[in-house]
Design an enzyme around this catalytic site. Structure first.
Site, PDB file in Angstrom:
ATOM      1  CG  ASP A 145      -2.043   0.958   1.127  1.00 57.82           C
ATOM      2  OD1 ASP A 145      -2.278   1.499   0.029  1.00 57.82           O
ATOM      3  OD2 ASP A 145      -2.712   1.204   2.150  1.00 57.82           O
ATOM      4  CG  HIS A 179       0.053   2.339  -9.327  1.00 57.77           C
ATOM      5  ND1 HIS A 179      -0.152   1.856  -8.058  1.00 57.77           N
ATOM      6  CD2 HIS A 179      -1.053   3.063  -9.636  1.00 57.77           C
ATOM      7  CE1 HIS A 179      -1.340   2.262  -7.621  1.00 57.77           C
ATOM      8  NE2 HIS A 179      -1.903   2.997  -8.555  1.00 57.77           N
ATOM      9  CG  LEU A 182      10.021 -16.970  -4.012  1.00 60.64           C
ATOM     10  CD1 LEU A 182       9.701 -16.960  -2.516  1.00 60.64           C
ATOM     11  CD2 LEU A 182      10.541 -15.601  -4.422  1.00 60.64           C
TER      12      LEU A 182
HETATM   13  C1  FPP Z   1      -1.767   0.321  -3.276  1.00 57.98           C
HETATM   14  O1  FPP Z   1      -1.352   1.639  -3.400  1.00 57.98           O
HETATM   15  C2  FPP Z   1      -1.352  -0.451  -4.393  1.00 57.98           C
HETATM   16  C3  FPP Z   1      -2.179  -1.028  -5.310  1.00 57.98           C
HETATM   17  C4  FPP Z   1      -3.635  -0.913  -5.313  1.00 57.98           C
HETATM   18  C5  FPP Z   1      -1.643  -1.810  -6.382  1.00 57.98           C
HETATM   19  C6  FPP Z   1      -0.390  -2.537  -6.072  1.00 57.98           C
HETATM   20  C7  FPP Z   1       0.234  -2.749  -7.343  1.00 57.98           C
HETATM   21  C8  FPP Z   1       1.533  -2.670  -7.622  1.00 57.98           C
HETATM   22  C9  FPP Z   1       2.619  -2.492  -6.653  1.00 57.98           C
HETATM   23  C10 FPP Z   1       1.944  -2.774  -9.035  1.00 57.98           C
HETATM   24  C11 FPP Z   1       1.506  -4.010  -9.753  1.00 57.98           C
HETATM   25  C12 FPP Z   1       2.021  -5.242  -9.145  1.00 57.98           C
HETATM   26  C13 FPP Z   1       2.729  -6.196  -9.744  1.00 57.98           C
HETATM   27  C14 FPP Z   1       2.983  -7.459  -9.038  1.00 57.98           C
HETATM   28  C15 FPP Z   1       3.263  -6.056 -11.082  1.00 57.98           C
HETATM   29  P1  FPP Z   1      -2.476   2.745  -3.478  1.00 57.98           P
HETATM   30  O2  FPP Z   1      -2.656   3.126  -4.899  1.00 57.98           O
HETATM   31  O3  FPP Z   1      -3.718   2.284  -2.792  1.00 57.98           O
HETATM   32  O4  FPP Z   1      -1.792   3.897  -2.657  1.00 57.98           O
HETATM   33  P2  FPP Z   1      -2.522   5.020  -1.807  1.00 57.98           P
HETATM   34  O5  FPP Z   1      -3.308   4.321  -0.727  1.00 57.98           O
HETATM   35  O6  FPP Z   1      -1.387   5.822  -1.267  1.00 57.98           O
HETATM   36  O7  FPP Z   1      -3.394   5.784  -2.748  1.00 57.98           O
END
Ligand code: FPP
Length: 247
Positions: free
Chosen positions: A20, A37, A131
């Site tokens: 997150d 992201h 893994l």
């Molecule tokens: C949360 O940050 C993150 C997500 C909803 C997506 C997680 C995805 C990635 C790290 C990239 C894709 C993954 C892979 C495995 C290729 P948020 O957007 O909710 O952050 P915020 O709460 O600060 O808005």
């Protein structure tokens, strides 16, 4: 409780992470959310490598929840694009490092290009076990339970299951995580202290670790710190401390 040297818990077999804070990481730098992201994906690559080096056997990453479809279309499309690029570019790396790719979630509802790339990558890495990298995609614990109940009911109707024999062990075969051990350690980055529909049943006896670091800033050192914290804990699984320490 601090533990004596001979009681030190082993490295966790299965670490699961709620990644997150990509959006806030970007906002802090006045960048578009997508940049967060993108940075997040780069960090996934580093953390996978580090987990593999540490000898962790299962690493589950919450990459897209069933609720994430409600985000602006532009952001959802960008996440799918990043995911597709990640799978295509990392399969070679996974094969080199003997990493097996797995998924949990309603995968078939993802864009067909992503489904195809996932299936190809899973097939090409299925013989590896250094893994197990598990991506939680279009995942939510509540839909997982519903899907499990539906599959169980079908098996019951076909006389392949009985109600009398139903216990947790049997029911858990119908979860997406069939064949994946329960997580020992669940990490959430970004300072939020909630579980957000992630591995609710599998995490019944997991240890939790919360850190204020945003996901793009959760580097190798932070993973090592989370593991050190885990190693100091006493896991009791409902038993008393005395029982655990005499066994
Ligand atoms: C949360 O940050 C993150 C997500 C909803 C997506 C997680 C995805 C990635 C790290 C990239 C894709 C993954 C892979 C495995 C290729 P948020 O957007 O909710 O952050 P915020 O709460 O600060 O808005």
């Amino acid at each position: 409780m601090t533990k004596s040297k001979d009681q030190i818990t082993q490295i966790p077999n299965h670490v699961a992470i709620i990644m997150d804070g990509n959006g806030r990481w970007a906002k802090k730098r006045k960048l578009p959310r997508i940049e967060g992201h993108r940075k997040g994906v780069n960090n996934v690559k580093k953390i996978v490598r580090h987990a593999s080096d540490l000898g962790i056997k299962y690493l589950t990453l919450f990459a897209f929840s069933v609720e994430n479809w409600n985000r602006p279309k532009l952001e959802v499309d960008a996440l799918m694009q990043l995911l597709l690029r990640f799978i295509k570019s990392q399969t070679k790396e996974m094969k080199k490092n003997k990493i097996r790719l797995g998924v949990i979630g309603r995968i078939k509802e993802l864009p067909s290009k992503v489904v195809k790339a996932l299936e190809k990558s899973m097939d090409e890495t299925k013989h590896f076990d250094h893994l197990n990298l598990v991506l939680a995609l279009n995942y939510g614990s509540r839909t997982e339970v519903l899907d499990a109940v539906k599959s169980f009911s079908t098996a019951f109707k076909n006389n392949e299951e009985s109600i009398d024999d139903l216990d947790w062990n049997r029911f858990s075969n119908y979860l997406y995580t069939d064949n994946i051990p329960d997580p020992d350690l669940i990490i959430r980055t970004s300072g939020e202290k909630r579980i957000s529909n992630f591995l609710l049943l599998q995490g019944a006896y997991s240890e939790y670790y919360f850190t204020d670091k945003y996901w793009p800033d959760f580097h190798e050192q932070e993973l090592s710190e989370a593991i050190e914290s885990y190693k100091k804990r006493e896991r009791r699984f409902g038993k008393t401390g005395e029982q655990v320490n005499t066994n």
